[in-house]
Scaffold this motif. Structure first.
Motif, PDB file in Angstrom:
ATOM      1  N   GLY A  39      28.302   0.440  -0.899  1.00 23.99           N
ATOM      2  CA  GLY A  39      28.007   0.218   0.514  1.00 23.99           C
ATOM      3  C   GLY A  39      26.631   0.682   0.936  1.00 23.99           C
ATOM      4  N   ARG A  40      26.403   0.640   2.223  1.00 22.03           N
ATOM      5  CA  ARG A  40      25.088   0.932   2.811  1.00 22.03           C
ATOM      6  C   ARG A  40      24.776   2.421   2.763  1.00 22.03           C
ATOM      7  N   ASP A 276      31.730   2.310   4.989  1.00 28.44           N
ATOM      8  CA  ASP A 276      31.279   0.912   4.974  1.00 28.44           C
ATOM      9  C   ASP A 276      32.481   0.038   4.645  1.00 28.44           C
TER      10      ASP A 276
END
Length: 341
Positions: A39-40, A276
């Motif tokens: 994820g981010r 995320d």
């Protein structure tokens, strides 16, 4: 609801004015924070500061599951330990219960690690003490599927604890690592709680009686856990609480149920907050999660910022302050004192 804390019955009636001070002074422990490298990065980097700002004092970070090898896990632990040691003004890696208390007093967030599954052991019990020395303080027996220990909660069958599993629990008891039965199949978990000589936890498992989902647990599993001296952590994942509902009221409903069933001394928090959601969905698809688990939904999660609301709501419901402090974190502290070496 009828709640007892020790020998004193609760005093019913709303007490919301006490909530801010109580939440600030309480020890708040989250037993499951997914911390895998997906994820981010910007969302990940904000997660622990958000938790600390919301009053959390201790987190158990999930660095890997049954999908990662021991070498992968060693690399992940080495990286995370370096990062936290470079930020000692904000974080403290936990070795003892006293480290958790010292971190709270010093304005740091206390951190330990957990593994969701035991595949990394590859049948070698000597690896348990190695992982413990690197900060892994709890370990799930299985992660949804079958492994050398037994069946997971999403497995087609319900086989019990293997001989290796019996020996693993004995070694975890000896080393001081907490046995965690979340994600584990019914029979495997029940047999694990029969053979352990230390408290066991379900770090993040809601009651199946309230919502039928394979990830939730039966009443007798929760009761057996309490009988070991352990606790069950309630989960803030919407699909485990209801039809994708992650309100503060819904989380409090899980707490109410367990308090009635096993008593307030055996309830804790394992929110399983995912930073995320889109990346998490892609990951769950890649590991072929069961369709009946409803993991294809854009899942709602209880947010860290809702924690003060939860304390407020429990006070308004008439929970004694001692019971709230226990649920927020002191119950886990008791378990850790009993297990960690």
């Amino acid at each position: 609801m009828h709640v007892k804390s020790g020998s004193s019955e609760m005093n019913p009636g709303p007490q919301p004015q006490k909530a801010p001070n109580l939440h600030h002074s309480a020890l708040v422990c989250d037993l499951t924070v997914p911390w895998v490298q997906i994820g981010r990065a910007d969302l990940r980097n904000r997660t622990l500061p958000r938790m600390a700002k919301s009053g959390v004092n201790f987190v158990s970070l999930t660095v890997a599951s049954d999908a990662e090898s021991l070498l992968d896990i060693l690399d992940l632990l080495a990286r995370e330990r370096r990062i936290f040691r470079e930020k000692t003004q904000d974080y403290r890696i936990v070795e003892t219960v006293e480290d958790i208390l010292a971190a709270k007093n010093g304005g740091q967030l206390a951190v330990s690690f957990n593994l969701q599954g035991t595949n990394a052991l590859a049948g070698n019990l000597d690896r348990v003490s190695l992982l413990y020395d690197l900060g892994v303080r709890q370990m799930l027996l299985t992660y949804n599927r079958r492994n050398l220990v037994g069946d997971g909660c999403h497995e087609r069958t319900d086989a019990g604890l293997s001989e290796f599993g019996v020996n693993l629990i004995a070694e975890m008891n000896r080393v001081g690592m907490i046995v965690d039965c979340s994600h584990t199949g019914y029979r495997t978990s029940m047999e694990a709680m029969e053979v352990t000589n230390a408290p066991v936890i379900f770090s993040h498992s809601n009651p199946k009686t309230l919502w039928e989902h394979d990830r939730n647990i039966r009443d007798d599993q929760a009761s057996a856990c309490a009988s070991t001296g352990g606790l069950v952590g309630v989960v803030g994942v919407g699909i485990f609480m209801g039809d994708n509902i992650a309100t503060t009221e819904m989380l409090a409903r899980q707490i109410d149920y367990y308090v009635e069933l096993i008593g307030p001394d055996h309830v804790g928090l394992g929110l399983d907050y995912v930073y995320d959601v889109e990346a998490e969905q892609a990951y769950m698809a890649s590991v072929k999660s069961p369709p009946r688990g409803k993991y294809d939904k854009m899942t709602a999660f209880f947010q860290p910022e809702q924690l003060p609301e939860l304390t407020d709501l429990l006070l308004a419901k008439g929970y004694p302050e001692s019971a709230i402090r226990g649920i927020l974190g002191e119950n886990f502290l008791r378990v850790a004192r009993a297990v960690w070496r």
